[in-house]
Design an enzyme around this catalytic site. Structure first.
Site, PDB file in Angstrom:
ATOM      1  N   HIS A  31     -12.711  -1.137  -8.114  1.00  0.00           N
ATOM      2  CA  HIS A  31     -14.061  -0.094  -8.351  1.00  0.00           C
ATOM      3  C   HIS A  31     -13.463   1.196  -7.727  1.00  0.00           C
ATOM      4  O   HIS A  31     -14.382   2.237  -8.191  1.00  0.00           O
ATOM      5  CB  HIS A  31     -15.014  -0.685  -7.034  1.00  0.00           C
ATOM      6  N   GLY A  72       4.456   0.931  -1.735  1.00  0.00           N
ATOM      7  CA  GLY A  72       4.767   1.085  -3.169  1.00  0.00           C
ATOM      8  C   GLY A  72       3.357   1.856  -3.786  1.00  0.00           C
ATOM      9  O   GLY A  72       2.219   2.148  -3.050  1.00  0.00           O
ATOM     10  N   ASP A  73       3.489   2.273  -4.989  1.00  0.00           N
ATOM     11  CA  ASP A  73       2.418   2.903  -5.763  1.00  0.00           C
ATOM     12  C   ASP A  73       1.765   1.735  -6.761  1.00  0.00           C
ATOM     13  O   ASP A  73       2.861   1.631  -7.836  1.00  0.00           O
ATOM     14  CB  ASP A  73       2.749   4.029  -6.489  1.00  0.00           C
ATOM     15  N   PHE A  74       0.695   1.357  -6.888  1.00  0.00           N
ATOM     16  CA  PHE A  74       0.363   0.371  -7.784  1.00  0.00           C
ATOM     17  C   PHE A  74       0.420   0.861  -9.253  1.00  0.00           C
ATOM     18  O   PHE A  74       0.277  -0.023 -10.113  1.00  0.00           O
ATOM     19  CB  PHE A  74      -0.591  -0.661  -7.316  1.00  0.00           C
ATOM     20  N   ASP A 111       0.794  -1.111   0.183  1.00  0.00           N
ATOM     21  CA  ASP A 111      -0.137  -0.018   0.109  1.00  0.00           C
ATOM     22  C   ASP A 111       0.822   1.189   0.002  1.00  0.00           C
ATOM     23  O   ASP A 111       2.140   1.115   0.065  1.00  0.00           O
ATOM     24  CB  ASP A 111      -0.959   0.085   1.246  1.00  0.00           C
TER      25      ASP A 111
HETATM   26  C1  LIG Z   1     -10.791   1.099  -0.685  1.00  0.00           C
HETATM   27  S1  LIG Z   1      -9.453   0.976   0.195  1.00  0.00           S
HETATM   28  C2  LIG Z   1      -9.362  -0.813   0.235  1.00  0.00           C
HETATM   29  C3  LIG Z   1      -8.545  -1.566   1.260  1.00  0.00           C
HETATM   30  C4  LIG Z   1      -8.723  -2.939   1.733  1.00  0.00           C
HETATM   31  N1  LIG Z   1      -8.179  -3.678   0.419  1.00  0.00           N
HETATM   32  C5  LIG Z   1      -9.995  -3.477   1.874  1.00  0.00           C
HETATM   33  O1  LIG Z   1     -10.955  -3.995   0.957  1.00  0.00           O
HETATM   34  O2  LIG Z   1     -10.633  -3.461   3.082  1.00  0.00           O
HETATM   35  C6  LIG Z   1      -7.961   1.333  -1.426  1.00  0.00           C
HETATM   36  C7  LIG Z   1      -6.659   1.072  -0.982  1.00  0.00           C
HETATM   37  O3  LIG Z   1      -5.770   1.121  -1.884  1.00  0.00           O
HETATM   38  C8  LIG Z   1      -4.824   1.902  -1.403  1.00  0.00           C
HETATM   39  N2  LIG Z   1      -4.262   2.600  -2.728  1.00  0.00           N
HETATM   40  C9  LIG Z   1      -4.958   3.638  -3.336  1.00  0.00           C
HETATM   41  N3  LIG Z   1      -4.241   4.070  -4.119  1.00  0.00           N
HETATM   42  C10 LIG Z   1      -2.918   3.442  -4.202  1.00  0.00           C
HETATM   43  C11 LIG Z   1      -1.810   3.329  -5.138  1.00  0.00           C
HETATM   44  N4  LIG Z   1      -1.510   4.097  -5.920  1.00  0.00           N
HETATM   45  N5  LIG Z   1      -0.913   2.330  -4.780  1.00  0.00           N
HETATM   46  C12 LIG Z   1      -0.895   1.364  -3.742  1.00  0.00           C
HETATM   47  N6  LIG Z   1      -2.173   1.440  -2.862  1.00  0.00           N
HETATM   48  C13 LIG Z   1      -2.997   2.354  -3.233  1.00  0.00           C
HETATM   49  C14 LIG Z   1      -5.418   2.659  -0.434  1.00  0.00           C
HETATM   50  O4  LIG Z   1      -4.430   3.304   0.337  1.00  0.00           O
HETATM   51  C15 LIG Z   1      -6.207   2.104   0.256  1.00  0.00           C
HETATM   52  O5  LIG Z   1      -5.874   1.203   1.129  1.00  0.00           O
END
Ligand SMILES: C[S@@+](CC[C@H](N)C(=O)[O-])C[C@H]1O[C@@H](n2cnc3c(N)ncnc32)[C@H](O)[C@@H]1O
Length: 339
Positions: free
Chosen positions: A248, A228-230, A202
């Site tokens: 989503h 990381g940044d996905f 994350d």
């Molecule tokens: C809606 S939350 C879902 C969290 C978890 N997977 C759950 O369902 O309980 C979206 C997650 O994606 C992470 N996220 C958003 N953009 C991201 C990126 N560019 N790289 C990595 N993680 C990211 C956010 O920090 C957050 O924890």
């Protein structure tokens, strides 16, 4: 429909005024009413009012409305939790699911007031209104970040347990949850399967939150955090990758990029588990999934929820050789793709 007199407006009125009941419950959670009753046992109305610091004017209407809504019990003058509110709305219990409802109360309740504007403009209506980066804005306030991470754990607790029970983890050794927030899902998987190791990936702001949550469960040796940044970075490698409430958040092109990155990071026969409130293929039944998609209009520039058929099609286009959909719990299902 009333057989003798034709249609009645009851269902319309109930749904149209639904926010009254919804906000009454959300305020009760905000005030800690269910936690107070869980700790103190049955209380008469005056004692409960005093403990919560409420003005006398509407306290008994508030408590009795919660009785009528099925969220409290009243015997004589004494109020107590129902079986469900005792288990799920007491902050002191690990089964507390109020995290997501606290976040709905603090953020979404207000933002949904601008749904009509969102529908007209197609633009988000939350803190990022005006074109700001969604997660950067959300995470700029540490209290909001902590509340958001807790709310994700609450919404993923049941799904995590169901994934741990239904997916054949005996055939796999490593799992990484992509966009893991606190790490509720890898934690549930690790608790159910002693041989599994891995962790979560994350943004850096989540690292201390993940580490404290996972070590609090005694899983610090088996689960670690990867920063990381996905979109900017490759995804970490593991036998199983999980994406919960990730796809989503993003538009179709971005969804495809994330699926491709997951595919590239998996070994041959590795699995991608995508879970969220997957909409039924006919788009008629999973009201929560469809409303979640409207919530993505409120929260993101291009996000939307989707059916199991949609997700399987995108997975197949990406190259996954086998795909399937399995119901998890409540409105949630998982879509599994095997490389
Ligand atoms: C809606 S939350 C879902 C969290 C978890 N997977 C759950 O369902 O309980 C979206 C997650 O994606 C992470 N996220 C958003 N953009 C991201 C990126 N560019 N790289 C990595 N993680 C990211 C956010 O920090 C957050 O924890």
């Amino acid at each position: 429909m009333d057989e003798q007199h034709g249609p009645t407006p009851d269902a319309i009125m109930q749904l149209g005024s639904g926010f009254w009941g919804s906000k009454t419950l959300l305020s009760a959670i905000e005030l800690g009413l269910f936690t107070e009753l869980a700790a103190a046992g049955p209380l008469d109305g005056e004692a409960l009012r005093e403990r919560l610091g409420l003005h006398p004017r509407s306290a008994s209407d508030f408590f009795d409305a919660l009785v009528a809504l099925g969220m409290l019990r009243r015997d004589g003058t004494r109020y107590s939790n129902t079986t469900e509110t005792e288990v799920f709305l007491d902050r002191a219990k690990p089964s507390y699911i109020g995290g997501i409802l606290e976040m709905m109360n603090a953020r979404l309740y207000g933002f949904w007031g601008s749904l009509t504007e969102g529908l007209r403009t197609g633009a988000p209506q939350n803190e990022s209104k005006g074109g700001k980066d969604v997660f950067a804005t959300l995470y700029a306030d540490p209290a909001r970040l902590a509340q958001f991470a807790k709310s994700m754990s609450a919404i993923s607790f049941g799904a995590g347990q169901a994934i741990a029970a239904k997916f054949p983890f005996k055939d796999y050794n490593t799992v990484i949850d992509i966009g893991c927030a606190e790490g509720m899902v890898p934690a549930q998987i690790a608790m159910a399967h002693d041989h599994v190791r891995g962790g979560g990936f994350d943004l850096p702001q989540l690292e201390p939150i993940f580490n404290s949550f996972v070590s609090g469960l005694g899983l610090g040796e088996r689960l670690s955090f990867m920063t990381g940044d996905f979109f900017a970075d490759p995804l970490p490698r593991a036998d199983v990758l999980v994406m919960g409430h990730i796809l989503h958040d993003w538009n179709l092109e971005e969804k495809r990029v994330l699926l491709r990155k997951a595919y590239d990071a998996l070994p041959e026969s590795g699995a991608l588990i995508v879970y969220e409130a997957i909409i039924d293929d006919e788009r008629r039944e999973n009201a929560f999934g469809l409303l979640m998609s409207l919530n993505m209009l409120i929260e993101t520039p291009g996000g939307f929820d989707y059916t199991g058929a949609d997700c399987q099609e995108w997975m197949r286009e990406t190259g996954f050789r086998e795909t399937s959909v399995e119901h998890l719990v409540g409105p949630d299902s998982m879509v599994v793709g095997i490389k």
